[in-house]
Design a protein around this motif. Structure first.
Motif, short mmCIF file in Angstrom:
data_model
loop_
_atom_site.label_atom_id
_atom_site.label_comp_id
_atom_site.label_asym_id
_atom_site.label_seq_id
_atom_site.Cartn_x
_atom_site.Cartn_y
_atom_site.Cartn_z
N PRO A 147 0.89 -1.41 0.07
CA PRO A 147 -0.10 0.03 -0.03
C PRO A 147 0.76 1.27 0.10
CG PRO A 147 -0.87 -1.63 1.49
CD PRO A 147 0.53 -2.03 1.12
N SER A 148 0.35 2.28 -0.82
CA SER A 148 1.13 3.64 -0.96
C SER A 148 2.26 3.59 -2.08
CB SER A 148 1.55 4.17 0.37
OG SER A 148 2.63 3.41 0.72
N GLN A 149 2.62 2.16 -2.32
CA GLN A 149 3.56 2.19 -3.18
C GLN A 149 3.05 2.43 -4.65
OE1 GLN A 149 6.99 2.27 -2.17
NE2 GLN A 149 5.86 2.69 -0.40
N THR A 150 3.87 2.03 -5.75
CA THR A 150 3.72 2.27 -7.08
C THR A 150 3.44 0.83 -7.82
OG1 THR A 150 4.87 4.29 -7.11
CG2 THR A 150 4.60 2.93 -9.38
N LEU A 151 2.47 0.68 -8.40
CA LEU A 151 2.06 -0.41 -9.34
C LEU A 151 2.58 -0.20 -10.72
CD1 LEU A 151 -1.35 -2.18 -9.73
CD2 LEU A 151 -0.02 -1.55 -11.79
N SER A 152 3.47 -0.95 -11.02
CA SER A 152 4.05 -0.74 -12.44
C SER A 152 3.87 -2.16 -13.32
CB SER A 152 5.52 -0.79 -12.46
OG SER A 152 5.72 0.77 -11.71
N LEU A 153 3.43 -1.99 -14.23
CA LEU A 153 3.21 -3.10 -15.43
C LEU A 153 3.56 -2.70 -16.66
CD1 LEU A 153 -0.45 -4.40 -14.32
CD2 LEU A 153 1.71 -5.20 -13.58
N THR A 154 4.12 -3.75 -17.62
CA THR A 154 4.44 -3.63 -18.95
C THR A 154 3.71 -4.68 -19.90
OG1 THR A 154 6.70 -2.82 -18.42
CG2 THR A 154 6.30 -3.73 -20.54
N CYS A 155 3.25 -4.15 -21.01
CA CYS A 155 2.66 -4.95 -22.03
C CYS A 155 3.62 -5.01 -23.28
CB CYS A 155 1.31 -4.51 -22.42
SG CYS A 155 0.44 -5.40 -23.44
N THR A 156 3.86 -6.39 -23.61
CA THR A 156 4.71 -6.44 -24.61
C THR A 156 3.86 -6.71 -25.92
OG1 THR A 156 6.40 -7.05 -23.26
CG2 THR A 156 6.73 -7.68 -25.67
#
Length: 123
Positions: free
Chosen positions: A13-22
């Motif tokens: 919680p309070s952090q950053t969600l990072s996702l990548t789509c190839t």
């Protein structure tokens, strides 16, 4: 055309969600195509988060705009999602999708889908 999401499945919680789509089989710079991020909460329908156009313009769901960024790496044919200050309410399956439509919660409006990735926000 294939899309594949990648990124952490657990975020504090309070952090950053990072996702990548190839993306393979199509170029993310193809004219008239949009590349989207969409999520699905447990037991609920789809919610579009935002999208990036073939020319690099970005549009976000108004309720998420202040916490969301979508960007791309054309050399890798990838686009990415960053969602900051996450809470447990951001727990969902996150999808990347592509096609000639965007900004809708209707699954049929998108031509291509990734398989989805579960992201859980929890300490």
């Amino acid at each position: 055309v294939q899309l594949q999401e990648s990124g952490p499945g657990l975020v504090d919680p309070s952090q950053t969600l990072s996702l990548t789509c190839t993306v393979s089989g199509a170029s993310i710079t193809s004219v008239d195509y949009y590349w989207s991020w969409i999520r699905q909460f447990p037991g609920k329908g789809l919610e579009w988060i935002g999208y990036i156009t073939s020319s690099g313009n970005r549009y976000y769901r108004p309720s998420l705009e202040s916490r969301t960024a979508i960007f791309r790496d054309t050399s890798k044919n990838q686009f990415s999602l960053r969602l900051v200050y996450v809470t447990p309410e951001d727990t969902a399956v996150y999808f990347c999708a592509g096609g000639r439509s965007a900004g809708t919660n209707e699954k049929s409006e998108y031509e291509y889908w990734g398989q989805g990735t579960q992201v859980t926000v929890s300490s």
